[in-house]
Design an enzyme around this catalytic site. Structure first.
Site, short mmCIF file in Angstrom:
data_model
loop_
_atom_site.label_atom_id
_atom_site.label_comp_id
_atom_site.label_asym_id
_atom_site.label_seq_id
_atom_site.Cartn_x
_atom_site.Cartn_y
_atom_site.Cartn_z
N ASN A 83 13.12 36.06 -2.07
CA ASN A 83 14.13 36.81 -2.81
C ASN A 83 14.86 37.76 -1.88
O ASN A 83 14.44 38.01 -0.75
CB ASN A 83 13.47 37.62 -3.94
N ARG A 112 10.81 25.12 -5.98
CA ARG A 112 12.25 25.03 -6.18
C ARG A 112 12.96 26.07 -5.34
O ARG A 112 12.38 27.10 -4.94
CB ARG A 112 12.63 25.23 -7.65
N ASN A 144 15.40 29.16 -4.68
CA ASN A 144 15.53 30.41 -5.44
C ASN A 144 16.72 31.21 -4.91
O ASN A 144 17.82 30.70 -4.83
CB ASN A 144 14.20 31.18 -5.36
N GLU A 189 20.18 36.23 -12.69
CA GLU A 189 19.99 36.31 -11.25
C GLU A 189 21.33 36.20 -10.53
O GLU A 189 22.36 35.89 -11.13
CB GLU A 189 19.08 35.17 -10.75
N ASP A 231 12.69 42.12 -5.61
CA ASP A 231 13.40 40.92 -6.04
C ASP A 231 14.77 40.89 -5.38
O ASP A 231 14.87 41.08 -4.17
CB ASP A 231 13.48 40.90 -7.57
#
Length: 295
Positions: free
Chosen positions: A153, A102, A104, A19, A202
């Site tokens: 995202n 959490r 991201n 990522e 994403d």
């Protein structure tokens, strides 16, 4: 765009959940993370060298600072990382300690702050997501910018910095907002609905022409959207689950792509799964990454 891109796997790294790629113009290198392994990787394309730095897992994203350090989105808060000493300094927490929530994806904004959102997994069908979108500045002040985001995202900015894009991958929608140096996000509207494409969006970036590039994580593809939200180009990737993109290289004309081998919800047993890829020959250039002001 009538070009046939060249797609090459770079190195032999195999991320569980690759990522947050970001190109560093100062050192002509690429940083990215393996979120679940708690690794920051650094590629020097001129030599092919890849360095690794270990941090607490999971790490949601990173942005580079003007002084060469990084700001990190960790599980429930933010931190600074010094690559020279490999020291970690904890910053503000988001004030939520839910086991399925959490931080991201995140990016530095045009004004030297870091913007990152949360993902809230394992929710009941009628359960509203916790968390949302947060922004921190150099002194450590924390702002809560948005709520009701399931899987945040793809935060990125138009070339003039006045439009902010954000995906909710679970809902398969890319939003656009008006963005200013001060004050809240404004004028939320749908930029693109990716339901018909069979995937949520994403990680994302914006090129020098103001077009948005995003990963379609469930169908192994990358899409380019015009500023009006129309999809104008699609690239099928050799990895089943690509995750994020950024432009890099001396001319910012190489699109770097991260991918998944085995994340919490997606897996791919193919040899190239979890690899880092370079897409060349696009005849498109990116924009320099904004940097965090670490004063």
């Amino acid at each position: 765009m009538n070009t046939i891109p060249r797609i090459t796997r770079i190195g032999a790294t195999k991320d569980q959940l690759g990522e947050s790629p970001v190109w560093d113009e100062q050192t002509q290198s690429l940083y990215w993370i393996d979120s679940l392994a708690g690794l920051i990787r650094k590629l020097s394309p001129a030599t092919g060298t890849i360095e690794e730095f270990r941090v607490p897992a999971p790490i949601g994203s990173l942005a580079l600072a003007h002084n060469g350090d990084a700001v990190l989105a960790l599980r429930h808060g933010f931190a600074r990382y010094d690559f020279r000493t490999q020291g970690l300094t904890m910053g503000p927490k988001i004030g939520l300690d839910h086991p399925m929530l959490r931080l991201n994806d995140g990016k530095a904004d045009p004004f030297g702050r870091f913007v990152a959102g949360t993902m809230h997994g394992g929710r009941a069908e009628d359960e509203r997501p916790l968390g949302g979108l947060y922004r921190i500045d150099a002194p450590g002040a924390l702002e809560h910018l948005e709520t009701d985001l399931a899987v945040t995202n793809g935060p990125c900015f138009s070339p003039d910095g006045e439009t902010f894009y954000l995906s909710d991958t679970a809902r398969r929608v890319i939003w656009a907002y008006d963005y200013r140096q001060e004050g809240p996000l404004a004028n939320r509207r749908i930029f693109a609905d990716t339901e018909a494409l069979g995937s949520g969006a994403d990680g994302a970036t914006v090129d020098a022409e103001g077009y948005l590039w995003t990963v379609l994580v469930r169908i192994g593809a990358i899409a380019r959207f015009a500023p009006d939200g129309t999809m104008v180009h699609r690239i099928d990737m050799p990895a089943r689950h690509p995750t994020s993109v950024t432009f890099g290289g001396p001319s910012l004309d190489v699109l770097y792509v991260t991918s998944i081998s085995r994340s919490t919800h997606l897996s791919d047993d193919a040899p190239d799964a979890g690899g880092l890829f370079a897409v060349e020959g696009l005849r498109v250039t990116g924009l320099p990454a904004h940097r965090f002001d670490a004063r």
